[in-house]
Design a protein around this motif. Structure first.
Motif, PDB file in Angstrom:
ATOM      1  N   PHE A 148       0.817  -1.211   0.000  1.00 36.89           N
ATOM      2  CA  PHE A 148       0.000   0.000   0.000  1.00 36.89           C
ATOM      3  C   PHE A 148       0.853   1.265   0.000  1.00 36.89           C
ATOM      4  CE2 PHE A 148       0.873  -0.080   4.510  1.00 36.89           C
ATOM      5  CZ  PHE A 148       0.685   1.224   4.958  1.00 36.89           C
ATOM      6  N   ILE A 149       2.032   1.201   0.619  1.00 37.89           N
ATOM      7  CA  ILE A 149       2.908   2.377   0.657  1.00 37.89           C
ATOM      8  C   ILE A 149       3.350   2.761  -0.751  1.00 37.89           C
ATOM      9  CG2 ILE A 149       5.158   3.227   1.435  1.00 37.89           C
ATOM     10  CD1 ILE A 149       4.837   1.455   3.904  1.00 37.89           C
ATOM     11  N   PHE A 150       3.632   1.772  -1.577  1.00 38.10           N
ATOM     12  CA  PHE A 150       4.172   2.037  -2.907  1.00 38.10           C
ATOM     13  C   PHE A 150       3.070   2.321  -3.920  1.00 38.10           C
ATOM     14  CE2 PHE A 150       6.781  -0.706  -0.319  1.00 38.10           C
ATOM     15  CZ  PHE A 150       7.879   0.128  -0.165  1.00 38.10           C
ATOM     16  N   ILE A 151       1.877   1.814  -3.643  1.00 38.43           N
ATOM     17  CA  ILE A 151       0.716   2.201  -4.446  1.00 38.43           C
ATOM     18  C   ILE A 151       0.386   3.668  -4.171  1.00 38.43           C
ATOM     19  CG2 ILE A 151      -1.710   1.727  -4.960  1.00 38.43           C
ATOM     20  CD1 ILE A 151      -1.224  -1.150  -4.046  1.00 38.43           C
ATOM     21  N   PHE A 152       0.533   4.079  -2.924  1.00 38.68           N
ATOM     22  CA  PHE A 152       0.356   5.494  -2.560  1.00 38.68           C
ATOM     23  C   PHE A 152       1.403   6.349  -3.257  1.00 38.68           C
ATOM     24  CE2 PHE A 152       1.437   9.037   0.362  1.00 38.68           C
ATOM     25  CZ  PHE A 152       0.223   9.717   0.344  1.00 38.68           C
ATOM     26  N   LEU A 153       2.639   5.865  -3.304  1.00 32.58           N
ATOM     27  CA  LEU A 153       3.707   6.578  -3.999  1.00 32.58           C
ATOM     28  C   LEU A 153       3.364   6.765  -5.475  1.00 32.58           C
ATOM     29  CD1 LEU A 153       6.576   7.708  -3.300  1.00 32.58           C
ATOM     30  CD2 LEU A 153       7.500   5.565  -4.211  1.00 32.58           C
ATOM     31  N   LEU A 154       2.773   5.751  -6.082  1.00 31.96           N
ATOM     32  CA  LEU A 154       2.312   5.874  -7.470  1.00 31.96           C
ATOM     33  C   LEU A 154       1.276   6.977  -7.589  1.00 31.96           C
ATOM     34  CD1 LEU A 154       1.902   4.876 -10.431  1.00 31.96           C
ATOM     35  CD2 LEU A 154       0.241   3.231  -9.505  1.00 31.96           C
ATOM     36  N   ALA A 155       0.329   7.015  -6.661  1.00 33.32           N
ATOM     37  CA  ALA A 155      -0.789   7.954  -6.750  1.00 33.32           C
ATOM     38  C   ALA A 155      -0.361   9.405  -6.582  1.00 33.32           C
ATOM     39  CB  ALA A 155      -1.852   7.597  -5.705  1.00 33.32           C
ATOM     40  N   VAL A 156       0.565   9.666  -5.658  1.00 34.82           N
ATOM     41  CA  VAL A 156       0.880  11.064  -5.336  1.00 34.82           C
ATOM     42  C   VAL A 156       2.166  11.585  -5.985  1.00 34.82           C
ATOM     43  CG1 VAL A 156      -0.346  10.919  -3.135  1.00 34.82           C
ATOM     44  CG2 VAL A 156       2.109  10.454  -3.207  1.00 34.82           C
ATOM     45  N   VAL A 157       3.080  10.691  -6.358  1.00 38.93           N
ATOM     46  CA  VAL A 157       4.355  11.131  -6.936  1.00 38.93           C
ATOM     47  C   VAL A 157       4.448  10.826  -8.424  1.00 38.93           C
ATOM     48  CG1 VAL A 157       6.871  10.858  -6.877  1.00 38.93           C
ATOM     49  CG2 VAL A 157       5.568  10.901  -4.732  1.00 38.93           C
ATOM     50  N   PHE A 158       4.222   9.578  -8.798  1.00 41.86           N
ATOM     51  CA  PHE A 158       4.480   9.172 -10.177  1.00 41.86           C
ATOM     52  C   PHE A 158       3.304   9.429 -11.118  1.00 41.86           C
ATOM     53  CE2 PHE A 158       7.702   6.816  -7.831  1.00 41.86           C
ATOM     54  CZ  PHE A 158       8.813   6.986  -8.644  1.00 41.86           C
ATOM     55  N   ALA A 200      14.743  -8.692   6.079  1.00 41.83           N
ATOM     56  CA  ALA A 200      14.774  -8.868   4.628  1.00 41.83           C
ATOM     57  C   ALA A 200      13.523  -8.276   3.990  1.00 41.83           C
ATOM     58  CB  ALA A 200      14.897 -10.352   4.279  1.00 41.83           C
ATOM     59  N   ILE A 201      12.379  -8.490   4.625  1.00 41.24           N
ATOM     60  CA  ILE A 201      11.131  -7.933   4.099  1.00 41.24           C
ATOM     61  C   ILE A 201      11.123  -6.415   4.225  1.00 41.24           C
ATOM     62  CG2 ILE A 201       8.641  -7.789   4.495  1.00 41.24           C
ATOM     63  CD1 ILE A 201       8.706 -10.767   5.206  1.00 41.24           C
ATOM     64  N   LEU A 202      11.519  -5.916   5.392  1.00 47.61           N
ATOM     65  CA  LEU A 202      11.481  -4.473   5.636  1.00 47.61           C
ATOM     66  C   LEU A 202      12.370  -3.709   4.660  1.00 47.61           C
ATOM     67  CD1 LEU A 202      10.287  -2.378   7.646  1.00 47.61           C
ATOM     68  CD2 LEU A 202      12.430  -2.568   8.915  1.00 47.61           C
ATOM     69  N   LEU A 203      13.574  -4.228   4.384  1.00 44.77           N
ATOM     70  CA  LEU A 203      14.523  -3.536   3.511  1.00 44.77           C
ATOM     71  C   LEU A 203      14.377  -3.923   2.049  1.00 44.77           C
ATOM     72  CD1 LEU A 203      17.804  -3.755   5.660  1.00 44.77           C
ATOM     73  CD2 LEU A 203      16.188  -1.843   5.491  1.00 44.77           C
ATOM     74  N   GLY A 204      14.098  -5.176   1.792  1.00 47.33           N
ATOM     75  CA  GLY A 204      14.110  -5.671   0.420  1.00 47.33           C
ATOM     76  C   GLY A 204      12.839  -5.421  -0.361  1.00 47.33           C
ATOM     77  N   TYR A 205      11.681  -5.525   0.290  1.00 46.66           N
ATOM     78  CA  TYR A 205      10.443  -5.363  -0.464  1.00 46.66           C
ATOM     79  C   TYR A 205      10.282  -3.973  -1.080  1.00 46.66           C
ATOM     80  CZ  TYR A 205       5.680  -5.259  -2.023  1.00 46.66           C
ATOM     81  OH  TYR A 205       4.576  -5.106  -2.808  1.00 46.66           O
ATOM     82  N   PRO A 206      10.697  -2.881  -0.399  1.00 42.92           N
ATOM     83  CA  PRO A 206      10.554  -1.566  -1.033  1.00 42.92           C
ATOM     84  C   PRO A 206      11.221  -1.451  -2.397  1.00 42.92           C
ATOM     85  CG  PRO A 206      10.990  -1.290   1.293  1.00 42.92           C
ATOM     86  CD  PRO A 206      11.141  -2.761   1.002  1.00 42.92           C
ATOM     87  N   VAL A 207      12.361  -2.133  -2.586  1.00 38.00           N
ATOM     88  CA  VAL A 207      13.027  -2.107  -3.894  1.00 38.00           C
ATOM     89  C   VAL A 207      12.106  -2.700  -4.942  1.00 38.00           C
ATOM     90  CG1 VAL A 207      15.051  -2.855  -5.193  1.00 38.00           C
ATOM     91  CG2 VAL A 207      15.256  -2.350  -2.752  1.00 38.00           C
ATOM     92  N   MET A 208      11.510  -3.831  -4.611  1.00 34.66           N
ATOM     93  CA  MET A 208      10.566  -4.484  -5.506  1.00 34.66           C
ATOM     94  C   MET A 208       9.283  -3.670  -5.649  1.00 34.66           C
ATOM     95  SD  MET A 208       8.885  -8.291  -5.064  1.00 34.66           S
ATOM     96  CE  MET A 208      10.430  -8.927  -4.442  1.00 34.66           C
ATOM     97  N   GLY A 209       8.841  -3.086  -4.524  1.00 37.96           N
ATOM     98  CA  GLY A 209       7.581  -2.344  -4.534  1.00 37.96           C
ATOM     99  C   GLY A 209       7.618  -1.125  -5.431  1.00 37.96           C
ATOM    100  N   VAL A 210       8.703  -0.362  -5.391  1.00 36.62           N
ATOM    101  CA  VAL A 210       8.826   0.817  -6.256  1.00 36.62           C
ATOM    102  C   VAL A 210       8.785   0.409  -7.719  1.00 36.62           C
ATOM    103  CG1 VAL A 210      10.378   2.667  -7.008  1.00 36.62           C
ATOM    104  CG2 VAL A 210      10.050   2.225  -4.568  1.00 36.62           C
ATOM    105  N   TRP A 211       9.586  -0.607  -8.061  1.00 35.36           N
ATOM    106  CA  TRP A 211       9.591  -1.043  -9.461  1.00 35.36           C
ATOM    107  C   TRP A 211       8.227  -1.576  -9.883  1.00 35.36           C
ATOM    108  CZ3 TRP A 211       9.201  -6.411 -10.859  1.00 35.36           C
ATOM    109  CH2 TRP A 211       9.147  -6.601 -12.241  1.00 35.36           C
ATOM    110  N   PHE A 212       7.679  -2.486  -9.091  1.00 33.50           N
ATOM    111  CA  PHE A 212       6.470  -3.205  -9.486  1.00 33.50           C
ATOM    112  C   PHE A 212       5.260  -2.294  -9.582  1.00 33.50           C
ATOM    113  CE2 PHE A 212       2.819  -6.002  -8.696  1.00 33.50           C
ATOM    114  CZ  PHE A 212       3.063  -7.004  -9.623  1.00 33.50           C
ATOM    115  N   TRP A 213       5.061  -1.445  -8.566  1.00 34.54           N
ATOM    116  CA  TRP A 213       3.836  -0.648  -8.508  1.00 34.54           C
ATOM    117  C   TRP A 213       3.965   0.727  -9.161  1.00 34.54           C
ATOM    118  CZ3 TRP A 213      -0.449  -3.085  -7.566  1.00 34.54           C
ATOM    119  CH2 TRP A 213      -0.427  -4.251  -6.778  1.00 34.54           C
TER     120      TRP A 213
END
Length: 527
Positions: free
Chosen positions: A89-99, A238-251
């Motif tokens: 949800f954090i990276f979907i929000f990033l899509l909505a307000v930034v990208f 691993a989830i806390l640090l690694g998923y954001p890398v994937m989340g930014v790209w994916f979403w």
């Protein structure tokens, strides 16, 4: 008894009726508008509202990996894999307000086109081919592979035949109606998916004796979203640090996921559609992971966890209802495949064919090339899928997530710095896209195949590897940009206009989503 031996003629009749309904909806959506299919092929004539966007994004994400692998990982580890749904949800929000405001403000049809305006033709060309390869491997081939496994369970037919059946159905929608047909059928498919999967979960909970039994008959760690740092499967760090890398790209930067937002009527619909996707992602745990946990209680001696979902279906649902579930599974497969085919067609046609070879191409020629690319992409995906099928001994869920983890770092770095840091240069971006990709994917090949982590214990978790690569490439792009003394720096032609802020209605919906998600993480934080 094999799963396909438990199915009846009635089940297959239900599947046949469903496919006919699906084709009818796609045909009606594509051809009812006398303006023609042409303008709807790629971005649906910028006519998508928030519900269509939300269902399309969620439908694209809800592939067979969500149905098979999520139930499988639920069977073996509980709800920890829910992080891949709820953390998003954090990276979907990033899509909505930034990208999204920048993508729509720049009036671009593809993300390579967007970056081309920022860094020039060389970057657009590299990104176009990068996107095509990414879609071909991570979306089409892996989805077909997982789908082939599922169809094998249902029909007992060879992998190659399963793949061909799936690709033909999916190609119909992309070739005939493009995104307009995909969006219309996705609404129908995803509503059906919610209803049937929810019925499976509720039936399973009732059969085991209720929520209390569900909790008491499973290990306590099954209900923790954060597992200890030394957990071999999904440690919290691993989830806390690694998923954001994937989340930014994916979403935020993947053409297949962002495509429907680019087809929004306006920025408000795009932002509300992204928010709706965030709400739908909450359903991933109860609809897809929980059936695996229930299956662990009902059938603890199951030999192959990948069969958890279909085992629940065939042993708990009556004749006919099993056929409906089969139809829903096919819907999830078609949803992901046709969205990926549409993205593949759009990027090649607009960023390579029109941009490089034939700028004066008519709309009719553009649509023709788009359809040819769809067919070629489908054929290539079949061969790649058969090659993936020759690899044995890999967990389906981890294969999906690790491949995404190794694809993500270069794209996340390029888009974050390219959009948010004005000093980023063309040379730095191109270097990261080429050399960074070779590095990241090279590490992935070594991790998965040459020195597989299952046999060599010197590897960190693949999510941590993804994070380390991201940090290295971030430092590298800063150094390359600051030391770039090129005389002819490309001057950005991006013009966003006045970037819109979140509308009041969108603010309320996003605030509500943040509160709910934080509450879920607190509740499932465990001991």
């Amino acid at each position: 008894m094999e799963i396909h031996e438990l199915l009846t003629v009635t089940d297959f009749i239900v599947v046949g009726v469903y496919v006919l309904i699906l084709i009818g909806i796609g045909y009606w959506a594509s051809f009812r508008d006398k303006k023609g299919v042409d303008e709807n092929l790629f971005l649906a004539g910028n006519s998508l509202n928030w519900t269509s966007i939300g269902f399309t994004m969620w439908g694209t994400n809800v592939g067979p990996s969500m149905l098979i692998a999520s139930a499988s990982i639920g069977y073996t580890t509980g709800i920890v894999a829910g992080n891949f749904a709820w953390y998003a949800f954090i990276f979907i929000f990033l899509l909505a307000v930034v990208f999204a405001p920048r993508y729509l403000g720049a009036r671009t049809q593809t993300l390579p086109e967007f970056m081309g305006k920022r860094f020039g033709d060389s970057t657009q060309n590299i990104l176009a081919w990068y996107t095509i390869v990414t879609v071909l491997i991570s979306w089409l081939s892996l989805t077909l592979f997982a789908g082939g496994i599922l169809i094998q369970q249902i029909l007992g037919i060879p992998m190659w035949l399963s793949i061909i059946v799936l690709i033909i159905i999916a190609s119909f929608f992309t070739i005939a109606g493009g995104l307009k047909a995909i969006a219309a059928t996705n609404v129908f498919q995803m509503i059906l998916l919610i209803v049937v999967s929810l019925a499976l979960t509720i039936t399973g909970i009732y059969k085991i004796g209720g929520i209390d039994t569900l909790v008491s008959e499973t290990p306590s760690e099954y209900w923790n979203l954060f597992l200890p740092a030394d957990d071999p499967n999904y440690p919290w760090l691993a989830i806390l640090l690694g998923y954001p890398v994937m989340g930014v790209w994916f979403w935020c930067t993947d053409q297949s996921m962002v495509q429907s937002v680019l087809g929004a009527k306006n920025i408000k619909q795009g932002q509300l559609g992204a928010n709706f996707t965030g709400w739908l992602k909450i359903l991933d745990v109860p609809l897809f992971i929980l059936p695996g946990v229930i299956c662990f209680i009902l059938y603890p001696e199951l030999q192959n966890p990948d069969e958890a979902y279909m085992t629940m279906v065939t042993k708990m649902f009556p004749v006919g209802m099993t056929g409906l579930v089969m139809a829903v599974l096919i819907a999830a497969l078609v949803s992901t495949i046709d969205s990926a085919l549409n993205a593949l067609s759009t990027v090649f046609t607009m960023d390579i064919y029109v941009k490089k070879f034939k700028p004066e191409a008519s709309q009719k020629q553009v649509v023709k090339i788009g359809r040819i690319v769809t067919v070629v992409g489908a054929i290539l995906a079949i061969f790649i899928t058969l090659a993936i099928n020759s690899i044995k001994g890999l967990n389906l869920f981890d294969v999906f997530q690790s491949i995404l983890g190794f694809i993500a770092p270069p794209m996340s770095v390029v888009f974050l710095f390219g959009v948010l840091w004005k000093k980023t240069t063309t040379r730095a971006v191109n270097t990261i896209l080429i050399l960074g990709t070779i590095l990241s994917m090279g590490v992935g090949v070594f991790y998965l195949w040459i020195f597989p982590a299952a046999d060599y214990d010197f590897w960190p978790h693949f999510l941590l590897l993804s994070f380390y690569i991201f940090v290295f490439l971030s430092v590298l792009i800063v150094i390359l940009s600051l030391t770039d003394k090129s005389k002819n720096q490309y001057v950005s032609t991006l013009d966003y206009g006045e970037l819109p802020k979140l509308k009041p209605s969108a603010k309320v919906m996003w605030a509500a989503l943040f509160i709910v998600m934080i509450g879920l993480y607190i509740f499932f934080n465990g001991n």
